[in-house]
Design a protein around this motif. Structure first.
Motif: not given
Length: 426
Positions: A133, A138, A142, A179-181, A190-192, A194, A237, A248
């Motif tokens: 994390r 990322r 990530s 996934e990326s952040d 962060d904006t996740n 997926k 998200s 989301s």
């Protein structure tokens, strides 16, 4: 922002395409522990046990009676990340590949002097990279996990005691989660992003095995391309503008991709009653991956505080420009006693990636692999095989950037591979 999310979605296709070379973060193509001991030199020509269902289906003609071969291959990888720069902040621990074990199993049955049948279940492709994390890169990956499970019913036919052929259709189930952040504001979460997708597709393996002389055996195996059309979703998200709480959005996602075909040519040479020499070369058509086209459309969830568009119907193409690769292997085995055989091998394996397009998800380079193996016949109808491989890759560079972030680093990869298998004959 729409283009940023689409480009992140492209990573799903790239990871699946590369997983043939980059399973669990490094090469893990072991479907045979006996073959692993010789660095997979002679994979298409040895036909030592039921794993020939994958290595060369024509080899089933050489196996008497019924055989079951099963086992597990595991990898313990390590990565050193250095010379890091970029607009984002974060850590670079490098421990992104968890210890991973992959099982496999094969069965063969020689029906008569001409016909044999068999079946295999194995994982030809796989990818797991899970950064800590707060990883500095990322924004470009990530977490990545892609798995393929293949079922292969197989048949072989021997024209005589010199020449045999084999064929097996493959049923391939693929599933991926990436996934990326993205960081818009260091003070906010962060904006996740997926991404999930899956599909089932068909392919085939075909091979020919020739006993050229009393001491020389030559094998050629073709593994077909497999065309996938993954359907899934992209979930974003993002923190809201006012409260910073995560909400989301969910978008339908689809992409088409082909995993490439390959040819494996190998030779097994009996030097003496105790010594055997193996050599092989494998060509893989990675140049199929010139670009990826991804479609994201439709809004399933609600808007995310205005950070993202409330709907997405768009297509984007990104160049990849991968190149075809060669892998070369040489190995030997020595029958120490009636019950014990020793094996060793050396493999050189090219990477299809380049410095321009390489991603933190697949930071792989050309590799050298040294292997050792041992087979022990614990009883006349049962053999235990163990193998160890040490893998070292050339240092490679990752250089990625978009509107929000950039990441540059040098990766030094190595790994220890372990294999344990058993063959039972009845």
């Amino acid at each position: 922002m729409k283009k940023v999310m689409l480009k992140t979605t492209l990573s799903l296709a790239v990871a699946m395409a590369s997983s043939h070379l980059f399973a669990s973060g490094f090469a893990l193509n072991e479907q045979s522990v006996s073959g692993m001991g010789t660095g997979f030199a002679g994979r298409s020509s040895s036909a030592d046990d039921a794993s020939t269902v994958y290595g060369n289906p024509a080899g089933m003609a050489r196996l008497n009676g019924q055989q079951i071969t099963g086992g597990v291959a595991a990898i313990d990888a390590s990565t050193d990340i250095s010379d890091v720069s970029g607009r984002s902040r974060g850590s670079n621990k490098g421990d992104m590949v968890p210890f991973t074990a992959v099982p496999f199993g094969f069965y063969t049955n020689k029906l008569n002097d001409q016909w044999a049948v068999g079946f295999g279940v194995y994982a030809p492709f796989g990818l797991v990279t899970d950064y800590e994390r707060g990883f500095q890169g990322r924004s470009f990956g990530s977490n990545s996990e892609v798995k393929v499970i293949t079922l292969q019913p197989t048949v072989s036919y021997a024209f005589n005691d010199r020449v045999s052929v084999g064929f097996g259709p493959t049923i391939n189930r693929i599933a991926g989660t990436l996934e990326s952040d993205l960081s818009f504001n260091p003070a906010a979460p962060d904006t996740n992003i997926k991404i999930k997708g899956d599909d089932t597709a068909l392919g085939f393996n075909v091979g020919v095995l020739v006993q050229a002389t009393d001491t020389t055996r030559v094998g050629l195996t073709y593994h077909s391309k497999v065309s996938y059309k993954l359907d899934g979703h992209t979930e974003v998200s993002a923190p809201t503008v006012t409260s910073g709480l995560l909400r989301s959005n969910r978008y339908d996602a689809s992409l088409k991709i082909d995993t490439p075909e390959s040819y494996d040519l190998s030779v097994t040479q009996d030097l003496t009653d105790a010594w055997k020499l193996y050599a092989g070369a494998t060509w893989t058509r990675w140049s199929r991956l010139k670009d990826i086209t991804v479609k994201n459309e439709g809004v399933v969830g609600g808007a995310s505080g205005g950070l993202l568009a409330p709907s997405l119907v768009s297509t984007i193409k990104e160049e990849q420009n991968w190149h075809d690769t060669w892998a070369y292997a040489v190995g030997t085995s020595y029958q120490l006693t009636k019950q014990v055989v020793l094996r060793t091998g050396l493999t050189f394996d090219q990477s299809p990636t380049n410095n321009t397009d390489r991603s933190p998800r697949i930071p792989t380079g050309d590799r050298t692999i040294f292997s050792l193996g041992l087979g022990y016949e614990v009883m006349p109808n049962m053999t235990i095989d163990v193998a160890y491989s040490y893998l070292k890759e050339e240092d490679v560079k990752v250089a990625r950037s978009n509107q929000l972030a950039s990441y540059n680093a040098k990766y030094e990869n190595s790994a220890n591979g372990f294999g344990l298998g058993m063959t039972y004959r009845f």
